[in-house]
Write a protein that holds these residues in place. Structure first.
Motif, PDB file in Angstrom:
ATOM      1  N   ASP A   1       1.611   1.491   9.374  1.00 46.35           N
ATOM      2  CA  ASP A   1       0.383   1.922  10.041  1.00 46.35           C
ATOM      3  C   ASP A   1       0.144   3.426   9.916  1.00 46.35           C
ATOM      4  O   ASP A   1      -0.678   3.983  10.638  1.00 46.35           O
ATOM      5  CB  ASP A   1       0.419   1.537  11.520  1.00 46.35           C
ATOM      6  N   TRP A   2       0.833   4.098   9.009  1.00 43.93           N
ATOM      7  CA  TRP A   2       0.700   5.539   8.843  1.00 43.93           C
ATOM      8  C   TRP A   2      -0.742   5.946   8.581  1.00 43.93           C
ATOM      9  O   TRP A   2      -1.247   6.875   9.179  1.00 43.93           O
ATOM     10  CB  TRP A   2       1.581   6.008   7.694  1.00 43.93           C
ATOM     11  N   TRP A   3      -1.414   5.235   7.698  1.00 43.16           N
ATOM     12  CA  TRP A   3      -2.790   5.602   7.351  1.00 43.16           C
ATOM     13  C   TRP A   3      -3.699   5.491   8.566  1.00 43.16           C
ATOM     14  O   TRP A   3      -4.596   6.305   8.746  1.00 43.16           O
ATOM     15  CB  TRP A   3      -3.313   4.725   6.222  1.00 43.16           C
ATOM     16  N   LEU A   4      -3.452   4.523   9.429  1.00 40.32           N
ATOM     17  CA  LEU A   4      -4.288   4.338  10.614  1.00 40.32           C
ATOM     18  C   LEU A   4      -4.075   5.487  11.601  1.00 40.32           C
ATOM     19  O   LEU A   4      -5.031   6.017  12.164  1.00 40.32           O
ATOM     20  CB  LEU A   4      -3.943   2.997  11.277  1.00 40.32           C
TER      21      LEU A   4
ATOM     22  N   TYR B   1       9.683   4.268   6.896  1.00 42.53           N
ATOM     23  CA  TYR B   1       8.529   3.503   6.435  1.00 42.53           C
ATOM     24  C   TYR B   1       7.677   3.088   7.630  1.00 42.53           C
ATOM     25  O   TYR B   1       8.177   2.510   8.586  1.00 42.53           O
ATOM     26  CB  TYR B   1       8.984   2.271   5.667  1.00 42.53           C
ATOM     27  N   ASP B   2       6.407   3.438   7.605  1.00 43.92           N
ATOM     28  CA  ASP B   2       5.496   3.083   8.680  1.00 43.92           C
ATOM     29  C   ASP B   2       4.243   2.467   8.061  1.00 43.92           C
ATOM     30  O   ASP B   2       3.425   3.184   7.482  1.00 43.92           O
ATOM     31  CB  ASP B   2       5.132   4.317   9.501  1.00 43.92           C
TER      32      ASP B   2
ATOM     33  N   ARG C   1      -2.899   8.516  10.793  1.00 46.06           N
ATOM     34  CA  ARG C   1      -3.341   9.744  10.130  1.00 46.06           C
ATOM     35  C   ARG C   1      -4.860   9.894  10.164  1.00 46.06           C
ATOM     36  O   ARG C   1      -5.379  11.000  10.328  1.00 46.06           O
ATOM     37  CB  ARG C   1      -2.846   9.721   8.693  1.00 46.06           C
ATOM     38  N   MET C   2      -5.578   8.804  10.032  1.00 46.06           N
ATOM     39  CA  MET C   2      -7.028   8.868   9.995  1.00 46.06           C
ATOM     40  C   MET C   2      -7.662   8.816  11.383  1.00 46.06           C
ATOM     41  O   MET C   2      -8.878   8.743  11.525  1.00 46.06           O
ATOM     42  CB  MET C   2      -7.590   7.736   9.137  1.00 46.06           C
TER      43      MET C   2
ATOM     44  N   ALA D   1       0.818  -1.204   0.000  1.00 46.08           N
ATOM     45  CA  ALA D   1       0.000   0.000   0.000  1.00 46.08           C
ATOM     46  C   ALA D   1       0.855   1.259   0.000  1.00 46.08           C
ATOM     47  O   ALA D   1       0.505   2.254  -0.605  1.00 46.08           O
ATOM     48  CB  ALA D   1      -0.919   0.002   1.215  1.00 46.08           C
ATOM     49  N   VAL D   2       2.000   1.211   0.654  1.00 43.57           N
ATOM     50  CA  VAL D   2       2.888   2.360   0.723  1.00 43.57           C
ATOM     51  C   VAL D   2       4.278   1.910   0.289  1.00 43.57           C
ATOM     52  O   VAL D   2       4.788   0.913   0.796  1.00 43.57           O
ATOM     53  CB  VAL D   2       2.952   2.920   2.169  1.00 43.57           C
TER      54      VAL D   2
END
Length: 59
Positions: free
Chosen positions: A50-53, A47-48, A55-56, A37-38
């Motif tokens: 869980d960034w989207w989690l 690189y993370d 961020r949201m 995904a990233v």
């Protein structure tokens, strides 16, 4: 009264050969393509996955 076919035109022969059988089945594994995904940022090493989690607001 039935008519017996003795000859068929070449186009009809090609159609009957092309459509006389079903195509080979496609495996489900061949229909799915997986990508991360990233993309990994090799320069910063940040690189993370869980960034989207974060961020949201999921955490």
């Amino acid at each position: 009264m039935e008519h017996a076919r003795t000859t068929a035109d070449p186009a009809q022969r090609r159609r009957s050969l092309r459509f006389s059988s079903l195509p080979e089945p496609v495996r489900l594994e061949d229909t799915v393509e997986e990508w991360p995904a990233v993309a990994h940022d090799a320069r910063s090493g940040a690189y993370d996955p869980d960034w989207w989690l974060i961020r949201m607001g999921g955490l």
